[in-house]
Design an enzyme around this catalytic site. Structure first.
Site, PDB file in Angstrom:
ATOM      1  N   SER A  78       8.099  38.648  25.577  1.00  0.00           N
ATOM      2  CA  SER A  78       8.980  38.102  24.547  1.00  0.00           C
ATOM      3  C   SER A  78       9.108  39.114  23.430  1.00  0.00           C
ATOM      4  O   SER A  78       8.173  39.869  23.142  1.00  0.00           O
ATOM      5  CB  SER A  78       8.398  36.788  24.003  1.00  0.00           C
ATOM      6  OG  SER A  78       9.016  36.426  22.788  1.00  0.00           O
TER       7      SER A  78
ATOM      8  N   ARG B  19      52.653  31.196  50.611  1.00  0.00           N
ATOM      9  CA  ARG B  19      51.997  32.150  49.711  1.00  0.00           C
ATOM     10  C   ARG B  19      51.723  31.472  48.384  1.00  0.00           C
ATOM     11  O   ARG B  19      52.620  30.847  47.807  1.00  0.00           O
ATOM     12  CB  ARG B  19      52.884  33.380  49.482  1.00  0.00           C
ATOM     13  CG  ARG B  19      52.202  34.511  48.725  1.00  0.00           C
ATOM     14  CD  ARG B  19      51.330  35.377  49.653  1.00  0.00           C
ATOM     15  NE  ARG B  19      52.169  36.314  50.385  1.00  0.00           N
ATOM     16  CZ  ARG B  19      52.451  36.188  51.686  1.00  0.00           C
ATOM     17  NH1 ARG B  19      51.970  35.177  52.376  1.00  0.00           N
ATOM     18  NH2 ARG B  19      53.206  37.056  52.304  1.00  0.00           N
TER      19      ARG B  19
END
Length: 384
Positions: A265, A303
C-alpha cells in the site's frame, strides 16, 4: 487498449490483439482471397502473386490507414486502396475482387481471436493445474464452509479448490469448442462477382487461412462472435470466482490464505493485499461488459449500421482481459500460502449443529468432500 492495459494484461496477450496484429490479419485475408480466387480460375496467377507480395505489414503505414478509415467507417477500405496503388495497374483491379470490407475485417477478427484464444487456453491450463495441486494437497484439510458469508458446516479446502477446478476445466472445454469461421460473402452475401465460382473461392479461401468454411456468410448473423464472447465470459467468470474466494479468505480477520508476495500500500506498510486476485476480478468485469456488446445487438438486413463497428474493440478487450484474468489467478494460486491451522481455529463449534440434530456419529462431518475432490481430479486428468 487503454493506458492501463499493462496492469491487467500480460504483454504477449496485448500484442496478440494489437493494431499491428489486426493489420497483419487483414493482410492475410487479402492474400488468401487473391490466392483462392486464382486457384478457382477467377484472378490471374500473376496478379495474385503481385497482391501477395504487397501483403506484408511492414509495407504499410498503420497510423495513416487508421486515420483514413475514419472517413469510411472501417479500416479495410483504405487498406484496399493502398494495396491497389502498390501492386501496379495490371493487378490493381484484382485486389479485393469480389469481396466487401466486412469480409476482410470479420476474417481478421477470427484470425486474431484464434491466436489469442490459444494464449488464453494456455493460461487457463495453468490455472487448472494450480487448482488441482491445491485440491490434492488439501483433500482432507478441514475448514468452515460459508453460505451467505456465514459459517455453515465443515468442508475442506481441497473441496473448495475442486469446485474451482471443475469450473475452470468446463470453461476451458467450452472455449476449445469455439469454431473460427472465415467470412466471404461479397457485397450482400451472394458472391455474385464470382459468377458460378463463388463456392469454390470460399472453400479455397477458408483453406488458405485454416479457418472453418461457413455454411453461409454471417455478415448479419453473428453467431461466431456471440459464441466466442460467451465462452470468454464463462472463462473469466470462473477465474473471478476464485479471485473472490481468495480475497475473502485473505481478509485480516480470516487469514486462512495469503498471496505470496502480497501487494503493498502507498500509505499502510502493514498491508498484504491479494492483488492478483483483485486484478482477476477487474478483468472479468471488463470481459463481461465487452461480451455483452458481442451478444447484445441484432444486425439490420445484410449489413449492420453501428453494431458491427462496435464489435472490433469489444472483441479485442474481451480476448485480452480473459487472458488477463486467467494469468492473474494463475499467479495468485501459484504462490498461495494456505494456513490449515488458522482454518481449523476459525471453525466454530456451531458448524456441527446439523450433525447433532441428525444424531450422526461423524466427528468431522465432511461427508463426500474427499470423494468430490477425487472426481474433480479425474475430470481434470481427462481434459489434459
Amino acid at each position: 487498449m487503454t493506458t492501463f492495459a499493462p496492469i491487467f494484461v500480460p504483454d504477449e496477450l496485448r500484442q496478440a490483439v494489437s493494431d499491428a496484429a489486426w493489420l497483419a490479419a487483414m493482410l492475410d485475408a487479402e492474400r488468401a482471397l487473391a490466392r483462392a480466387s486464382s486457384l478457382a480460375g477467377v484472378v490471374p496467377a500473376a496478379a495474385a502473386a503481385a497482391i501477395a507480395g504487397q501483403c506484408e505489414p511492414g509495407r504499410h503505414d498503420l497510423e495513416a490507414l487508421l486515420e483514413q478509415g475514419r472517413a469510411v467507417g472501417n479500416p479495410a477500405e483504405p487498406l484496399v486502396q493502398a494495396l491497389r496503388e502498390r501492386v501496379g495497374s495490371a493487378a490493381a483491379r484484382w485486389v479485393h475482387f469480389g469481396a466487401t470490407s466486412q469480409d476482410v475485417v470479420d476474417t481478421a477478427a477470427m484470425l486474431v481471436a484464434r491466436e489469442t484464444t490459444r494464449l488464453v487456453d494456455g493460461e487457463l491450463g495453468g490455472v487448472a493445474t494450480a487448482c488441482a495441486r491445491l485440491a490434492e494437497e488439501h483433500r482432507a484439510t478441514p475448514m468452515a464452509a460459508r453460505t451467505v458469508l456465514q459459517q455453515a458446516v465443515p468442508t475442506t479446502f481441497g473441496a473448495k479448490a475442486a469446485g474451482w477446478l471443475v469450473a475452470v476445466v468446463g470453461a476451458r472445454d467450452r472455449l476449445r469448442q469455439v469454431r473460427f469461421q472465415a467470412q466471404l460473402g461479397g457485397a450482400a452475401g451472394t458472391l455474385a462477382a464470382f459468377g458460378g465460382r463463388g463456392l469454390r473461392v470460399l472453400a479455397a479461401y477458408a483453406a488458405e487461412l485454416d479457418l472453418d468454411e461457413p455454411r453461409v456468410p454471417w455478415h448479419a448473423a453473428r453467431g461466431p462472435l456471440t459464441e466466442l464472447g460467451a465462452a470468454l465470459d464463462e472463462a473469466a467468470a470462473a477465474c473471478a470466482k476464485i479471485g473472490l474466494d481468495v480475497v475473502l479468505l485473505a481478509q485480516t480477520e480470516v487469514a486462512e490464505v495469503a498471496e505470496a508476495p502480497g501487494g503493498g500500500s502507498s500509505t499502510m506498510p502493514h498491508k498484504r493485499n491479494p492483488v492478483r486476485a483483485v486484478l482477476a476480478r477487474a478483468c472479468a468485469r471488463l470481459v463481461h461488459a465487452n461480451a455483452s456488446v458481442l451478444a447484445g445487438a441484432e444486425h439490420e438486413h445484410e449489413r449492420a449500421a453501428g453494431a458491427w463497428q462496435a464489435e472490433w474493440t469489444a472483441l479485442s478487450e474481451a480476448l485480452a482481459h480473459a487472458g488477463g484474468a486467467a494469468a492473474a489467478i494463475r499467479a495468485s494460486l501459484g504462490g498461495l500460502a494456505v494456513d490449515p491451522a488458522r482454518m481449523r481455529a476459525n471453525m466454530s463449534p456451531e458448524l456441527y449443529s446439523e450433525r447433532d440434530r441428525l444424531e450422526l456419529d461423524d466427528p468431522e462431518y465432511l461427508g463426500s468432500a474427499g470423494a468430490f475432490v477425487d472426481r474433480a481430479l479425474e475430470r481434470w486428468r481427462e481434459s489434459t
